[in-house]
Design a protein around this motif. Structure first.
Motif, PDB file in Angstrom:
ATOM      1  N   GLY A 146      -0.255   9.236   4.709  1.00  0.00           N
ATOM      2  CA  GLY A 146      -1.505   9.276   5.456  1.00  0.00           C
ATOM      3  C   GLY A 146      -2.256  10.527   5.007  1.00  0.00           C
ATOM      4  N   ILE A 147      -3.380  10.333   4.332  1.00  0.00           N
ATOM      5  CA  ILE A 147      -4.024  11.440   3.616  1.00  0.00           C
ATOM      6  C   ILE A 147      -5.382  11.768   4.237  1.00  0.00           C
ATOM      7  CG2 ILE A 147      -4.957  12.137   1.367  1.00  0.00           C
ATOM      8  CD1 ILE A 147      -2.803  10.074   0.217  1.00  0.00           C
ATOM      9  N   ALA A 148      -5.566  13.028   4.610  1.00  0.00           N
ATOM     10  CA  ALA A 148      -6.840  13.467   5.198  1.00  0.00           C
ATOM     11  C   ALA A 148      -7.863  13.686   4.085  1.00  0.00           C
ATOM     12  CB  ALA A 148      -6.625  14.757   5.982  1.00  0.00           C
ATOM     13  N   THR A 149      -9.013  13.041   4.234  1.00  0.00           N
ATOM     14  CA  THR A 149     -10.086  13.228   3.251  1.00  0.00           C
ATOM     15  C   THR A 149     -11.289  13.871   3.935  1.00  0.00           C
ATOM     16  OG1 THR A 149     -11.079  11.067   3.676  1.00  0.00           O
ATOM     17  CG2 THR A 149      -9.326  11.168   2.004  1.00  0.00           C
ATOM     18  N   PRO A 177       0.822  -1.215   0.000  1.00  0.00           N
ATOM     19  CA  PRO A 177       0.000   0.000   0.000  1.00  0.00           C
ATOM     20  C   PRO A 177       0.856   1.264   0.000  1.00  0.00           C
ATOM     21  CG  PRO A 177      -0.157  -1.160   2.118  1.00  0.00           C
ATOM     22  CD  PRO A 177       0.772  -1.946   1.266  1.00  0.00           C
ATOM     23  N   GLN A 178       0.283   2.322  -0.501  1.00  0.00           N
ATOM     24  CA  GLN A 178       0.978   3.616  -0.519  1.00  0.00           C
ATOM     25  C   GLN A 178       0.103   4.731   0.061  1.00  0.00           C
ATOM     26  OE1 GLN A 178       3.033   5.055  -4.203  1.00  0.00           O
ATOM     27  NE2 GLN A 178       1.742   6.857  -3.959  1.00  0.00           N
ATOM     28  N   ASN A 179      -1.089   4.881  -0.479  1.00  0.00           N
ATOM     29  CA  ASN A 179      -1.962   5.975  -0.046  1.00  0.00           C
ATOM     30  C   ASN A 179      -2.987   5.473   0.974  1.00  0.00           C
ATOM     31  OD1 ASN A 179      -0.630   7.490  -1.891  1.00  0.00           O
ATOM     32  ND2 ASN A 179      -2.397   7.904  -3.223  1.00  0.00           N
ATOM     33  N   ILE A 180      -2.975   6.093   2.170  1.00  0.00           N
ATOM     34  CA  ILE A 180      -3.896   5.693   3.237  1.00  0.00           C
ATOM     35  C   ILE A 180      -4.864   6.855   3.468  1.00  0.00           C
ATOM     36  CG2 ILE A 180      -4.055   4.856   5.611  1.00  0.00           C
ATOM     37  CD1 ILE A 180      -0.969   4.247   5.362  1.00  0.00           C
ATOM     38  N   TYR A 181      -6.130   6.615   3.124  1.00  0.00           N
ATOM     39  CA  TYR A 181      -7.137   7.676   3.226  1.00  0.00           C
ATOM     40  C   TYR A 181      -7.869   7.585   4.558  1.00  0.00           C
ATOM     41  CZ  TYR A 181      -6.286   7.616  -1.813  1.00  0.00           C
ATOM     42  OH  TYR A 181      -5.694   7.628  -3.038  1.00  0.00           O
ATOM     43  N   ILE A 182      -7.860   8.679   5.263  1.00  0.00           N
ATOM     44  CA  ILE A 182      -8.475   8.737   6.599  1.00  0.00           C
ATOM     45  C   ILE A 182      -9.314  10.018   6.656  1.00  0.00           C
ATOM     46  CG2 ILE A 182      -8.002   8.795   9.096  1.00  0.00           C
ATOM     47  CD1 ILE A 182      -5.017   7.897   8.136  1.00  0.00           C
ATOM     48  N   PRO A 183     -10.572   9.911   7.076  1.00  0.00           N
ATOM     49  CA  PRO A 183     -11.377  11.142   7.160  1.00  0.00           C
ATOM     50  C   PRO A 183     -10.719  12.137   8.111  1.00  0.00           C
ATOM     51  CG  PRO A 183     -12.778   9.204   7.381  1.00  0.00           C
ATOM     52  CD  PRO A 183     -11.370   8.724   7.464  1.00  0.00           C
ATOM     53  N   LYS A 184     -10.750  13.395   7.743  1.00  0.00           N
ATOM     54  CA  LYS A 184     -10.091  14.411   8.586  1.00  0.00           C
ATOM     55  C   LYS A 184     -10.726  14.494   9.967  1.00  0.00           C
ATOM     56  CE  LYS A 184     -12.864  18.088   6.513  1.00  0.00           C
ATOM     57  NZ  LYS A 184     -12.902  19.095   5.460  1.00  0.00           N
ATOM     58  N   ASP A 185     -11.997  14.023  10.061  1.00  0.00           N
ATOM     59  CA  ASP A 185     -12.676  14.032  11.366  1.00  0.00           C
ATOM     60  C   ASP A 185     -12.366  12.795  12.205  1.00  0.00           C
ATOM     61  OD1 ASP A 185     -13.816  16.393  10.611  1.00  0.00           O
ATOM     62  OD2 ASP A 185     -15.669  15.456   9.872  1.00  0.00           O
ATOM     63  N   GLY A 186     -11.534  11.910  11.653  1.00  0.00           N
ATOM     64  CA  GLY A 186     -11.155  10.745  12.428  1.00  0.00           C
ATOM     65  C   GLY A 186     -12.042   9.533  12.179  1.00  0.00           C
ATOM     66  N   VAL A 187     -11.741   8.463  12.917  1.00  0.00           N
ATOM     67  CA  VAL A 187     -12.424   7.190  12.683  1.00  0.00           C
ATOM     68  C   VAL A 187     -12.966   6.642  13.995  1.00  0.00           C
ATOM     69  CG1 VAL A 187     -10.884   6.690  10.742  1.00  0.00           C
ATOM     70  CG2 VAL A 187     -10.348   5.772  12.995  1.00  0.00           C
ATOM     71  N   ASP A 188     -14.063   5.900  13.877  1.00  0.00           N
ATOM     72  CA  ASP A 188     -14.656   5.288  15.073  1.00  0.00           C
ATOM     73  C   ASP A 188     -13.936   3.990  15.413  1.00  0.00           C
ATOM     74  OD1 ASP A 188     -16.591   7.136  15.752  1.00  0.00           O
ATOM     75  OD2 ASP A 188     -17.997   6.359  14.230  1.00  0.00           O
ATOM     76  N   THR A 189     -13.663   3.812  16.692  1.00  0.00           N
ATOM     77  CA  THR A 189     -13.037   2.578  17.177  1.00  0.00           C
ATOM     78  C   THR A 189     -13.768   2.168  18.447  1.00  0.00           C
ATOM     79  OG1 THR A 189     -11.467   3.499  18.783  1.00  0.00           O
ATOM     80  CG2 THR A 189     -10.834   3.619  16.441  1.00  0.00           C
ATOM     81  N   PRO A 190     -13.530   0.942  18.935  1.00  0.00           N
ATOM     82  CA  PRO A 190     -14.180   0.542  20.204  1.00  0.00           C
ATOM     83  C   PRO A 190     -13.789   1.464  21.350  1.00  0.00           C
ATOM     84  CG  PRO A 190     -13.246  -1.366  19.084  1.00  0.00           C
ATOM     85  CD  PRO A 190     -12.766  -0.155  18.343  1.00  0.00           C
ATOM     86  N   GLU A 191     -12.638   2.143  21.224  1.00  0.00           N
ATOM     87  CA  GLU A 191     -12.192   3.057  22.284  1.00  0.00           C
ATOM     88  C   GLU A 191     -12.671   4.482  22.041  1.00  0.00           C
ATOM     89  OE1 GLU A 191      -9.788   1.062  20.541  1.00  0.00           O
ATOM     90  OE2 GLU A 191     -10.176  -0.537  21.987  1.00  0.00           O
ATOM     91  N   GLY A 192     -13.576   4.629  21.064  1.00  0.00           N
ATOM     92  CA  GLY A 192     -14.075   5.969  20.749  1.00  0.00           C
ATOM     93  C   GLY A 192     -13.446   6.511  19.478  1.00  0.00           C
TER      94      GLY A 192
END
Lengths: 554, 554
Positions: free
Chosen positions: B454-457, B345-360
């Protein structure tokens, strides 16, 4: 998911799939225009339906229509007077893009089911299509019916069977469990989706608009692609009827009909090049000249290109157990549809010392003369002759007849015949020219039409070498050999395998080298310049779809 | 005709043929370098055999040798000092032409039998090949063994199984009997011969010389073609050993060994272009840059061209049930062989508002930081790190690391590590760069090597759209999605199908997106610019042979 049309044609599909594996005689659609099979009024109804198209715009409501195009003339001597919707290409592809997602997601059973239903409807319209084929290609009625109707439908079904055979091999899902020694195994579930390449383009020819187009059309459609059908400007009607039927079936099945569209145009414009190089076009099926086919192979980089092009078909005469049968068979092959078949022989190689027959040695001159006599006999009664000859599709053929006369000594000349029903029909008998010295620069080119050469060679070995080189360098769809010697036949077979051309051996009866039977004969090998593909085999369909997988732990 | 080698490997072929249909877990060759499987002295013997190649001309007696070529250097910091026969191409192809007729005539069982025997011998030499792969590609030993040995052999066997599956469908003969109403039926016997296209060319790459070459090599060989193997100048040895083994088996089987030949050359000459455009070359299998692959697709008109090229592999992070597992899994994928895998992998797209996890909810910055921390942890102990990282194959990778630093904010920088055994080894840890604003002109290109972004979307929908467009326009072999939402996964799957890229879902354990398992995972789809073919499927083999038929009355 299953689909009603798929369920309806399950048994047929099963039979077709077995037929392509066994390759014995099998046919799905009755080749005789029999009232018992097609209905007592089928001929009259079909003729009336064909005539109803004449002299008006063809009734096809298709997206992106911005005008009308079409100037077809019957080789039997009158203008059809039909025009067809002319599409704005940008708008057309926008409409196809809208139509495509639902079609893509429907999956193999829907694609195959819809394809089989279209074939069924085409079969029911065989008479109408036969008249349309006759009055665009110039074929006589019987060939128009058989080759344009049931034989073309068989070739379409064959392509669908290959497509189904390849697609059904892809499992919908798999469970993957990899042992990890003493640890828990890795466990995954994998899903495999068959997805189409995109849009297929079918480029039709003017001599066999349906027979040569149906394999590509149905191979692309049955693998989930949309298809744009671009007929030759001289033979639009048979494919316009085909497209209309396809659209009706698509709509009945709940799909947007723009999955199959017609791109009619007139001679001399740039439609073919514009279509062929559009990024949406990912598959091209072409029948036509080597010049155009090679251009596509070299320039339509974005697409998989399947071509059938020009070639030099050849006959090797070494010896025979049935001289009369041989001569009759060859003469008929040369006369049928005035040699306007991609499989018709052109170069006939005969040792200058003659050939052995049960009646003794027959000299080169005599062999050529006998073939000439047989042609003359076959075409002596115009009323009967036109039912074999048909008419000349276009005037380019006449020019080639003129050019061929200069190649050697004329044995039988091509002459005009009067058609009893169509006074202005363009009818010509075959030209047979005797060539005493092999000059490859003259004979190793395609003279498409009723043109053949009886060529004196040094020996049968020379004939075989010429045939091999001719097929390898200039392409060939057929090669025929006559010999009573097992050794000569073995050599001819070896040469045919080396040059990649189908071989017919000692045809003296009612099978002709021009004929290629669906489900049994591979048409073209894809191994010499006459074609880069075969109708049909796995390679013809396997690259029209792709598999996209997803995997997740379970 | 049957062949002893075919008989010997019948059971294996049967299993492999079932495996490609079922696509569950199956492997023919043991992936663990275990003394119990490969023999107590296998490692020592293999290492000694590899070392015996160093510093001298490689012992390959091949036709048309006119000199020596080869300047390989181990990424672990020393010159191999091996030279290889340099072939005069005209002479080489003359020798291949001499060798070909007997091979062509031997038929599918001989081709498949010989191919399977070669694979068996390659498996026995897995340790020797592993060291050869390690010191040309820079892979760590375990990957060199697995990917360079048994996994490559599995991919070769898979191609043989597909070839066999397609060839065995062609009947050797058929009886054709066509009814003629009340008359005697027409009766013919038809023979079908599988013939090869000609000569295949395999163009190897410098990172996976065996894994990426074996599918094409064995697909062409098992369908009766001769094969010229042209290794990358930086990774000749593994393929030279392969070619030598192939030639030994061919000779033992009674064939001319020039059916498989090596075309070694040094960087900067014109060998690849000269080979690829020779008329004898009818098949090309290429792994390498898009620039070279596209050139082949557009210029090697005489050949069927199968390419695997550059791409931009992507990860979509939406949400996760296992944040730590996700981060560890991604970090390992980025670290493995320093990202020098076509599947990395090269490009990792992550929403700029973050991601939901079991820890919040975890913010964008935190997600990227967590991946960076995990990379740092994985590479903190040099002795352990080098067994994952391997070495950098060539200095071009170092230049790309420099260029990538400028794309955004450095989260973890790439740094040199010292290898405990090889002081001059070229070792680099992964670079992770944070990109806060999507600029497609910067991120939508391949940065082959230990480089990721790590790219903010704007949102997960934005991430999916970017991934789809990226795969469609720039090519991709892999796509990975992390989400706890069935709807998001469905959207990602739909996007993957539209863009024609394989999707991995929620990999948090010991399976990595980089990994592609023979017999189960299709490697590449052929449906986006990263590859025009898939390893392996029917389309990969079906056009490497053709069928030539002959027919005669009975």
């Amino acid at each position: 998911m299953s689909h009603p049309f798929f369920d309806r044609h399950q048994a047929l599909l099963q039979q077709a799939t077995e037929a392509i594996e066994q390759r014995g005689y099998w046919s799905a659609y009755t080749e005789m225009p029999s009232p018992k099979v097609y209905g007592e009024t089928a001929n009259d109804d079909g003729k009336a339906a064909y005539e109803a198209h004449l002299g008006k715009p063809f009734a096809l409501a298709q997206a992106a229509t911005v005008g009308q195009a079409g100037k077809e003339a019957s080789p039997y001597g009158f203008n059809l007077g039909i025009t067809y919707p002319k599409a704005d290409l940008d708008q057309l592809f926008a409409a196809i893009k809208t139509a495509s997602p639902a079609w893509r997601k429907a999956g193999p059973e829907a694609w195959v089911g819809v394809s089989l239903e279209i074939l069924q409807r085409l079969n029911q319209r065989s008479f109408e299509i036969a008249y349309a084929v006759m009055h665009t290609t110039g074929q006589a009625f019987m060939m128009s019916f058989q080759a344009g109707g049931p034989h073309a439908q068989d070739r379409g079904l064959e392509a669908v069977a290959y497509a189904w055979q390849e697609m059904r091999k892809i499992p919908k899902m798999a469970y993957w469990e990899k042992p990890q020694g003493k640890n828990e195994p890795l466990k995954m579930e994998k899903h495999y989706s068959v997805v189409p390449r995109g849009v297929g383009l079918v480029i039709g020819c003017c001599t066999f608009p349906t027979w040569n187009s149906y394999p590509g059309l149905f191979a692309s459609l049955a693998t989930g692609n949309a298809v744009v059908v671009k007929p030759h400007p001289g033979a639009i009607l048979p494919l316009a009827i085909t497209v209309k039927i396809a659209r009706e079936v698509l709509e009945e099945a709940g799909f947007d009909p723009n999955i199959v569209t017609l791109a009619a145009h007139e001679q001399g414009d740039n439609t073919a090049v514009e279509l062929a190089t559009r990024p949406e076009i990912r598959l091209i099926d072409f029948t036509g000249s080597s010049q155009n086919g090679n251009w596509l192979e070299r320039n339509a980089h974005q697409a998989q290109v399947f071509t059938e092009k020009s070639g030099v078909n050849q006959i090797i005469i070494d010896s025979t157990d049935d001289f009369k049968g041989m001569v009759r068979n060859i003469a008929f092959s040369l006369t049928l549809y005035s040699g306007q078949m991609c499989t018709a022989p052109q170069n006939i190689y005969i040792p200058k010392d003659g050939v052995d027959t049960p009646e003794g040695r027959v000299g080169f001159d005599q062999v050529v003369a006998a073939i000439g006599d047989s042609i003359a006999k076959l075409t002596s009664d115009p009323a009967k002759a036109v039912e074999v000859l048909g008419a000349i599709q276009n005037v380019g053929v006449l020019d080639r007849i003129d050019a061929a006369r200069a190649i050697g000594e004329i044995v039988v000349d091509s002459k005009a015949l009067a058609h009893p029903l169509f006074p202005d029909a363009r009818i010509r008998t075959p030209l047979l020219v005797k060539v005493s010295e092999v000059d490859e620069s003259k004979i190793m080119q395609e003279f498409f039409g009723p043109i053949s050469f009886g060529i004196a060679t040094d020996s049968t070995a020379h004939s075989i070498a010429l045939a091999e080189k001719g097929a390898r360098d200039h392409g060939a769809l057929t090669l025929s050999v006559y010999s009573s010697s097992a050794a000569v036949i073995a050599d001819a077979r070896s040469a045919a395998e080396d040059a990649g051309v189908a071989l017919s051996i000692n045809l003296t009866g009612a099978v002709f080298v021009n004929q290629s039977a669906a489900f049994s004969d591979f048409h073209g090998t894809g191994a010499n310049p006459a074609a880069n593909a075969s109708l049909s085999d796995a390679a013809f369909v396997a690259n029209r779809f792709r598999v996209v997988q997803s995997r997740a732990h379970v």
